[in-house]
Each structure stands twice: as structure tokens, then as C-alpha cells.
Scaffold this active site. Structure first.
Site, short mmCIF file in Angstrom:
data_model
loop_
_atom_site.label_atom_id
_atom_site.label_comp_id
_atom_site.label_asym_id
_atom_site.label_seq_id
_atom_site.Cartn_x
_atom_site.Cartn_y
_atom_site.Cartn_z
N LYS A 58 0.86 -1.19 0.00
CA LYS A 58 0.00 0.00 0.00
C LYS A 58 0.90 1.24 0.00
CE LYS A 58 -4.24 1.03 2.57
NZ LYS A 58 -4.82 0.89 3.90
C1 E4P Z 1 -8.27 1.85 3.99
O1 E4P Z 1 -7.43 1.16 3.46
C2 E4P Z 1 -8.06 2.53 5.27
O2 E4P Z 1 -7.35 1.65 6.12
C3 E4P Z 1 -9.34 2.85 6.00
O3 E4P Z 1 -10.47 2.49 5.27
C4 E4P Z 1 -9.39 4.18 6.64
O4 E4P Z 1 -10.62 4.32 7.31
P1 E4P Z 1 -10.89 5.47 8.39
O5 E4P Z 1 -11.14 6.75 7.66
O6 E4P Z 1 -12.11 5.00 9.12
O7 E4P Z 1 -9.67 5.53 9.26
#
Ligand code: E4P
Length: 217
Positions: free
Chosen positions: A83
Site C-alpha cells: 500500500k
Molecule cells: C483503507 O485502506 C483505510 O485503512 C481505512 O479504510 C481508513 O478508514 P478510516 O477513515 O475509518 O480511518
């Protein structure tokens, strides 16, 4: 539509797997911090029982640093998806990693143009954060619809992975638009089954069944 669980909590992931609700996993530095565990160890444990893509996020911000970290992460298991953030350096790393056959999830996407750049860099997944847009009074789902249209216009293979999902309604709307994947906390994924009339119906059927005095044997 495929479901990824947005958590580094192994017990939650095992439960979702048993329920048939787990097509993959996404983690981020905040979720790793919440787990209180060593990053590479928790990713290795997740990959030992999850067959689908498991996103592990780099912490470096420069291309060389990202590549160095990606080389550690992708050695953990073949389903590790690296990522990277939606920056010029992240897109450069995405292009190289994708060219080498590594799955890449480009994260922190908040605009259609960012999603277009990720697709051009060969990303496997683009992660638009709908909840965080809603938080600042912008329409997260409008972004998903716009990315869907752009990717369809040019036949891009990049999968739309709806992220920052907070409610069951987010998942319904993403599915109606035709997003490929959604990643959500375990509680949101499990909440998809809930309907008050289902609970009421079960209660009524059980009450009537008791009146029959019968057992199924
Ligand atoms: C996605 O890959 C992220 O880890 C995640 O969806 C972030 O979500 P949040 O805005 O609830 O922290």
C-alpha cells in the site's frame, strides 16, 4: 462485490473468515498501532490464514525508501499487497512494483484525478476514502461514481476499493454504483445482515412454534 476487512485484529479476521465475509484484508499504520503488535509479524499471521490480498502500508515517503520497505513486505507472503500513498513518489513506486508483478493498493485517494493517475501507474487497487470526505461535508459516494465512470471510459483494470467505510449504507451505495470492493471494519460487515423485520419475524415464528409443542427430531 468483494469484502475486505479493515483491521489488523486477528480474532476479528478469523471470525469473518468463518462467516464467509472475508475476501481480503486492509491495514494501515493506525490499525497496526491499535493492534499493539510488530508490523511484519501481524501481517505474516494474517497471511497464514487469509488467501486474498492483504494490504500492508509503507511508511517511507520517498521512492527509494518505499521500495526498500516494499521489498521487506512482499517477501512475507505472495498475497501481500503493498500500500502506497497517493503522491508522485507513491505513484512512481506503484509503477515499478506493479511492473514487477506485485499487487499495489494506492491509498488516501480523495479526487477523480488522483484515481486516474493511480490507474495510469498500474495500481491493482485504488482506495477512495468515502467516510473522511463525508466528515468534511463532501459527498464520498459521488467520488466513487466519478471514478467508476472514468475507469469504464478507458477500460482501466484498476479495482475500486471503497475505503473509510463507516456504515452499511456506504456499502449498499458502493454496490449500486458498481465498485469492485469495499473495505470496512468487522462490525460494519456484520451489520449488513441486520433488519428489524427479520428479528421480529424470528421472534413471532418461535412463539408460534412453541405453541405446537413439537420438536424437530
Ligand atoms: C483503507 O485502506 C483505510 O485503512 C481505512 O479504510 C481508513 O478508514 P478510516 O477513515 O475509518 O480511518
Amino acid at each position: 462485490m468483494k469484502f475486505f476487512a479493515d483491521t489488523a485484529d486477528v480474532s476479528e479476521l478469523r471470525e469473518l473468515k468463518d462467516l464467509g465475509l472475508l475476501d481480503g484484508v486492509t491495514t494501515n499504520p493506525s490499525l497496526i498501532a491499535k493492534s499493539g503488535r510488530k508490523f511484519t509479524e501481524v501481517i505474516a499471521e494474517i497471511c497464514s490464514f487469509v488467501e486474498g490480498p492483504v494490504s500492508a502500508e509503507v511508511a517511507a515517503l520517498d521512492f527509494d525508501g518505499m521500495m526498500k520497505e516494499a521489498n521487506v513486505l512482499r517477501k512475507i507472503a505472495k498475497n501481500v499487497t503493498v500500500k502506497v500513498p497517493l503522491t508522485l513518489e507513491g505513484l512512481k513506486a506503484c509503477r515499478v512494483l506493479s511492473g514487477e508483478g506485485t499487487m499495489v493498493n494506492v491509498t488516501l485517494c480523495f479526487s477523480p484525478n488522483q484515481a486516474l493517475l493511480a490507474a495510469k501507474a498500474g495500481a491493482t487497487f485504488i482506495s477512495p476514502f468515502v467516510g473522511r470526505l463525508d466528515d468534511i461535508h463532501q459527498d464520498g459516494m459521488e467520488l466513487i461514481a466519478e471514478i467508476r465512470q472514468i475507469y469504464d471510459n478507458y477500460d482501466y483494470d484498476t479495482n475500486i476499493l471503497v475505503a473509510s467505510v463507516r456504515t452499511a449504507n456506504h456499502i449498499k451505495e458502493a454496490a449500486l454504483i458498481g465498485a469492485d470492493y469495499a473495505t470496512a471494519p468487522a462490525a460494519v460487515l456484520k451489520s449488513l445482515v441486520k433488519h428489524p423485520l427479520t428479528d421480529k419475524g424470528i421472534e413471532q415464528f418461535l412463539a408460534d412454534w412453541k405453541k405446537t409443542g413439537q420438536t424437530i427430531a
